[in-house]
Design a protein around this motif. Sequence first.
Motif, PDB file in Angstrom:
ATOM      1  N   ARG A 206       0.855  -1.217   0.072  1.00 25.81           N
ATOM      2  CA  ARG A 206      -0.085   0.149  -0.094  1.00 25.81           C
ATOM      3  C   ARG A 206       0.911   1.313   0.082  1.00 25.81           C
ATOM      4  O   ARG A 206       1.752   1.347   0.846  1.00 25.81           O
ATOM      5  CB  ARG A 206      -0.832  -0.100   1.146  1.00 25.81           C
ATOM      6  CG  ARG A 206      -1.841   1.253   1.366  1.00 25.81           C
ATOM      7  CD  ARG A 206      -2.707   1.002   2.633  1.00 25.81           C
ATOM      8  NE  ARG A 206      -2.161   1.122   3.636  1.00 25.81           N
ATOM      9  CZ  ARG A 206      -2.843   0.383   4.821  1.00 25.81           C
ATOM     10  NH1 ARG A 206      -3.823   0.275   4.721  1.00 25.81           N
ATOM     11  NH2 ARG A 206      -1.986   0.372   5.871  1.00 25.81           N
TER      12      ARG A 206
ATOM     13  N   PHE B 192      -4.975  -8.761   3.165  1.00 26.49           N
ATOM     14  CA  PHE B 192      -6.295  -8.673   2.962  1.00 26.49           C
ATOM     15  C   PHE B 192      -7.051  -9.472   4.099  1.00 26.49           C
ATOM     16  O   PHE B 192      -6.713 -10.714   4.120  1.00 26.49           O
ATOM     17  CB  PHE B 192      -6.922  -9.034   1.772  1.00 26.49           C
ATOM     18  CG  PHE B 192      -8.208  -8.480   1.362  1.00 26.49           C
ATOM     19  CD1 PHE B 192      -8.505  -7.169   1.161  1.00 26.49           C
ATOM     20  CD2 PHE B 192      -9.441  -9.467   1.585  1.00 26.49           C
ATOM     21  CE1 PHE B 192      -9.942  -6.885   1.097  1.00 26.49           C
ATOM     22  CE2 PHE B 192     -10.845  -8.898   1.164  1.00 26.49           C
ATOM     23  CZ  PHE B 192     -10.844  -7.803   0.979  1.00 26.49           C
TER      24      PHE B 192
ATOM     25  N   THR C   6     -10.764  -1.808  -5.782  1.00 25.24           N
ATOM     26  CA  THR C   6     -11.786  -1.647  -4.756  1.00 25.24           C
ATOM     27  C   THR C   6     -11.136  -0.307  -3.660  1.00 25.24           C
ATOM     28  O   THR C   6     -11.981   0.153  -3.217  1.00 25.24           O
ATOM     29  CB  THR C   6     -12.033  -2.750  -3.777  1.00 25.24           C
ATOM     30  OG1 THR C   6     -10.718  -3.337  -3.185  1.00 25.24           O
ATOM     31  CG2 THR C   6     -12.626  -3.844  -4.533  1.00 25.24           C
TER      32      THR C   6
ATOM     33  N   VAL D  17      -3.113   0.633  -3.782  1.00 26.20           N
ATOM     34  CA  VAL D  17      -2.583  -1.006  -3.296  1.00 26.20           C
ATOM     35  C   VAL D  17      -2.324  -1.666  -4.552  1.00 26.20           C
ATOM     36  O   VAL D  17      -3.330  -1.976  -5.374  1.00 26.20           O
ATOM     37  CB  VAL D  17      -3.746  -1.467  -2.364  1.00 26.20           C
ATOM     38  CG1 VAL D  17      -3.665  -2.945  -2.151  1.00 26.20           C
ATOM     39  CG2 VAL D  17      -4.030  -0.697  -1.207  1.00 26.20           C
TER      40      VAL D  17
ATOM     41  N   ASP E  92      -5.490  -2.573  -6.787  1.00 23.76           N
ATOM     42  CA  ASP E  92      -6.533  -3.059  -6.421  1.00 23.76           C
ATOM     43  C   ASP E  92      -7.902  -2.017  -6.605  1.00 23.76           C
ATOM     44  O   ASP E  92      -7.601  -1.057  -5.824  1.00 23.76           O
ATOM     45  CB  ASP E  92      -6.603  -3.542  -4.854  1.00 23.76           C
ATOM     46  CG  ASP E  92      -7.909  -3.877  -4.250  1.00 23.76           C
ATOM     47  OD1 ASP E  92      -8.850  -4.201  -5.014  1.00 23.76           O
ATOM     48  OD2 ASP E  92      -8.058  -4.119  -2.912  1.00 23.76           O
TER      49      ASP E  92
ATOM     50  N   SER F 149     -12.233  -7.991   5.041  1.00 27.86           N
ATOM     51  CA  SER F 149     -12.745  -7.156   4.103  1.00 27.86           C
ATOM     52  C   SER F 149     -11.865  -5.779   3.911  1.00 27.86           C
ATOM     53  O   SER F 149     -12.533  -4.615   3.573  1.00 27.86           O
ATOM     54  CB  SER F 149     -14.439  -6.767   4.018  1.00 27.86           C
ATOM     55  OG  SER F 149     -14.569  -6.114   5.208  1.00 27.86           O
ATOM     56  N   ALA F 150     -10.619  -5.682   4.463  1.00 27.85           N
ATOM     57  CA  ALA F 150      -9.857  -4.395   4.453  1.00 27.85           C
ATOM     58  C   ALA F 150      -8.493  -4.781   4.243  1.00 27.85           C
ATOM     59  O   ALA F 150      -8.095  -5.961   4.563  1.00 27.85           O
ATOM     60  CB  ALA F 150     -10.161  -3.698   5.579  1.00 27.85           C
ATOM     61  N   TRP F 151      -7.597  -4.002   3.760  1.00 26.89           N
ATOM     62  CA  TRP F 151      -6.085  -4.153   3.652  1.00 26.89           C
ATOM     63  C   TRP F 151      -5.559  -3.771   5.075  1.00 26.89           C
ATOM     64  O   TRP F 151      -5.824  -2.633   5.368  1.00 26.89           O
ATOM     65  CB  TRP F 151      -5.607  -3.350   2.418  1.00 26.89           C
ATOM     66  CG  TRP F 151      -5.695  -3.983   1.188  1.00 26.89           C
ATOM     67  CD1 TRP F 151      -6.737  -3.640   0.238  1.00 26.89           C
ATOM     68  CD2 TRP F 151      -5.401  -5.054   0.466  1.00 26.89           C
ATOM     69  NE1 TRP F 151      -6.741  -4.407  -0.727  1.00 26.89           N
ATOM     70  CE2 TRP F 151      -5.884  -5.205  -0.723  1.00 26.89           C
ATOM     71  CE3 TRP F 151      -4.275  -5.946   1.052  1.00 26.89           C
ATOM     72  CZ2 TRP F 151      -5.799  -6.424  -1.567  1.00 26.89           C
ATOM     73  CZ3 TRP F 151      -4.115  -6.950   0.168  1.00 26.89           C
ATOM     74  CH2 TRP F 151      -4.627  -7.070  -1.133  1.00 26.89           C
ATOM     75  N   SER F 152      -4.636  -4.508   5.636  1.00 27.98           N
ATOM     76  CA  SER F 152      -4.378  -4.260   7.092  1.00 27.98           C
ATOM     77  C   SER F 152      -2.846  -4.360   6.984  1.00 27.98           C
ATOM     78  O   SER F 152      -2.371  -5.430   6.275  1.00 27.98           O
ATOM     79  CB  SER F 152      -4.773  -5.341   7.988  1.00 27.98           C
ATOM     80  OG  SER F 152      -6.160  -5.167   7.980  1.00 27.98           O
TER      81      SER F 152
ATOM     82  N   THR G  75      -1.433  -5.553  -5.660  1.00 25.35           N
ATOM     83  CA  THR G  75      -1.538  -6.969  -5.328  1.00 25.35           C
ATOM     84  C   THR G  75      -0.684  -7.797  -6.276  1.00 25.35           C
ATOM     85  O   THR G  75      -0.348  -7.589  -7.399  1.00 25.35           O
ATOM     86  CB  THR G  75      -2.942  -7.148  -5.518  1.00 25.35           C
ATOM     87  OG1 THR G  75      -3.409  -7.189  -6.697  1.00 25.35           O
ATOM     88  CG2 THR G  75      -3.866  -6.418  -4.526  1.00 25.35           C
TER      89      THR G  75
END
Length: 155
Positions: A63, A80, A121, A110, A119, A83-86, A112
């Motif tokens: 990210r 992931f 989204t 982000v 990404d 439901s989120a990128w951490s 991938t």
Amino acid sequence: MKTSGFTLVELLIVIGMIGVLMAVAIPNYLTWLASSQTSRDAQTLVREIQQARTLARRGTAQRLTTTANSSVVTITPVAFASSAWSPITGATVRTVTLEGAKVGAARTLVFTPPYGAMDTTVSTTPQTFTLTSTRRSTTTRTVDVISLMGKAVIR
């Protein structure tokens, strides 16, 4: 009797000419300096976008984050979850400080694995990063990320 040297009038004329030249040269130099620093920082941002994509192609999502009115660009390894990128705990976060410019708005990209694609989204293309010189607020450069594969163009 022969004397050597310059008269006072000659020295004053030379000093006056130097003063006029400096009055013209210094503002142009400062404009050039702000422009070149902002261009260099735009190239640095493009290089960091490419670096984030390269790291994602090696297997870990990345990210890239900028903060509004800040000179800091951060690349964080992410996963992931829920439901989120951490951020990945214990992973090395890469931080780069732009030396002569600030990014106008907060942006997040982000990338991938396995291809290093963005990404959709999180962000869509094109993404625009506007860099403003810290020396001269009228000097700007724009970095556009124009494809999902991270192609960046400087304007």
